[in-house]
Scaffold this active site. Structure first.
Site, PDB file in Angstrom:
ATOM      1  CB  ALA A   1       0.863  -3.744  14.113  1.00  0.00           C
ATOM      2  CG  MET A   2       3.433  -4.828   8.324  1.00  0.00           C
ATOM      3  SD  MET A   2       4.845  -5.536   9.151  1.00  0.00           S
ATOM      4  CE  MET A   2       6.229  -4.835   8.096  1.00  0.00           C
ATOM      5  N   GLY A   3       1.791  -0.641  10.192  1.00  0.00           N
ATOM      6  CA  GLY A   3       1.791   0.808   9.997  1.00  0.00           C
ATOM      7  C   GLY A   3       1.854   1.458   8.628  1.00  0.00           C
TER       8      GLY A   3
ATOM      9  CG  ASN B   1      -5.280  -0.517   2.733  1.00  0.00           C
ATOM     10  OD1 ASN B   1      -6.244  -0.790   3.420  1.00  0.00           O
ATOM     11  ND2 ASN B   1      -3.978  -0.796   3.096  1.00  0.00           N
TER      12      ASN B   1
ATOM     13  CB  SER C   1      -0.930   0.147   1.196  1.00  0.00           C
ATOM     14  OG  SER C   1      -2.019  -1.056   1.131  1.00  0.00           O
TER      15      SER C   1
ATOM     16  CB  CYS D   1      -4.640  -0.755   6.851  1.00  0.00           C
ATOM     17  SG  CYS D   1      -3.244  -1.110   8.246  1.00  0.00           S
TER      18      CYS D   1
END
Length: 301
Positions: free
Chosen positions: A69-71, A122, A45, A125
């Site tokens: 939880a990549m952010g 997206n 994304s 998320c």
């Protein structure tokens, strides 16, 4: 059995697609996935500004899947243009996953990242403050974002939906009303893990999104509900690990499936899933179109 298919305005050599966020950060990695048999690939994304994402640990493995939880870490659309061009050398459709906080931010990224074969919005998320799910739980905002991007690009627009709502159908309808060519269901489920030796949440962001086999029944139900409600195609994602999972999604109504977590175990999953689907159809003497939505037809008999 021939398993070419149409998925949301794109023609694919087979109904398997790399899901967003998995091996999608560079053009080279996307080309590698395509060479392993994927019918299409979705990028990481991409947003308007560079983001580092959340502090580590940002991903943990569980018995039933993963919590991440990549952010939404990404280099921004300006820095990703070259990677997109490299990815397009793979010879399969390349879908750009894009995110923003407003319709204007989404259109900025779409305009600034030309050349994609489709755009996946997206709005789902679960672990990026101000983005993703915080947009995707509001039907009016989903409709506005979809309409804005659809008005600014000449290729298909897909909307990736969140399961973290009471009812996913109004969100799917909002995307359809905004002009979406397909919806993608689902993104990850809100989840958390705690270290019982210290009492601390394990992830740097405390909570994240659950993916992998544990979410498949939820995803199948969402696809089933959306297929029953919408007039546009549904692309299934969530826990696809083998060909049987893909068949189940298609019987629920998916025209194609995205594969994410399973790639961590075996990058050759795309080829094996495609072969398994083809073999299944041969055994049953059916075509791909015969199994899409089969569960709906069965219950009406």
């Amino acid at each position: 059995m021939k398993i070419t298919c149409n998925a949301g305005g794109l023609t694919l050599k087979n109904p398997t697609i790399l899901a967003a966020g998995v091996l999608g950060t560079t053009g080279a990695s996307l080309k590698r996935v395509a060479s392993m048999g994927a019918g299409a690939v979705v990028t990481k994304s991409i947003g308007t500004e560079p983001k580092l994402g959340h502090h580590n640990p940002s991903m943990i493995r569980l018995e039933e899947g993963y919590i991440n939880a990549m952010g939404l870490p990404n280099p921004s659309y300006g820095e990703f243009r070259q990677e997109l061009e490299i990815a397009k050398e793979a010879g399969v459709p390349v879908i750009a996953s894009i995110f923003g906080a407003t319709p204007e931010e989404f259109t900025t990224v779409a305009n600034g990242l030309p050349g994609a074969d489709a755009y996946e919005l997206n709005v789902s998320c679960p672990h990026a403050k101000g983005y993703g799910m915080q947009c995707g739980t509001d039907p009016e905002l989903v409709k506005a974002i979809t309409k804005a991007v659809k008005a600014t690009v000449k290729v298909p627009v897909w909307v990736k939906l969140t399961p973290n709502v009471t009812d996913i159908k109004p969100i799917g309808l909002a995307a359809q009303e905004g002009g979406a060519d397909a919806v993608v269901a689902i993104n990850t489920l809100k989840a958390m893990a705690i270290d019982i030796n210290t009492g601390w949440p394990i992830l740097g962001n405390r909570s994240g999104g659950l993916s992998g086999p544990a979410v498949k029944p939820v995803a199948v139900k969402c696809v089933y509900d959306l297929y029953e409600t919408l007039d546009i195609p549904v692309i299934g994602v969530g826990g696809v690990s083998n060909w049987a999972d893909a068949i189940e999604f298609m019987m629920a109504g998916a025209c194609a499936v995205e594969i994410g977590s399973a790639v961590y175990e075996d990058i050759g999953t795309f080829a094996s899933v495609s072969m398994g689907i083809s073999d299944y159809l041969d055994r049953k003497n059916m075509q791909l179109k015969d199994i899409i939505g089969m569960a709906h037809r069965r219950v009406k008999q």
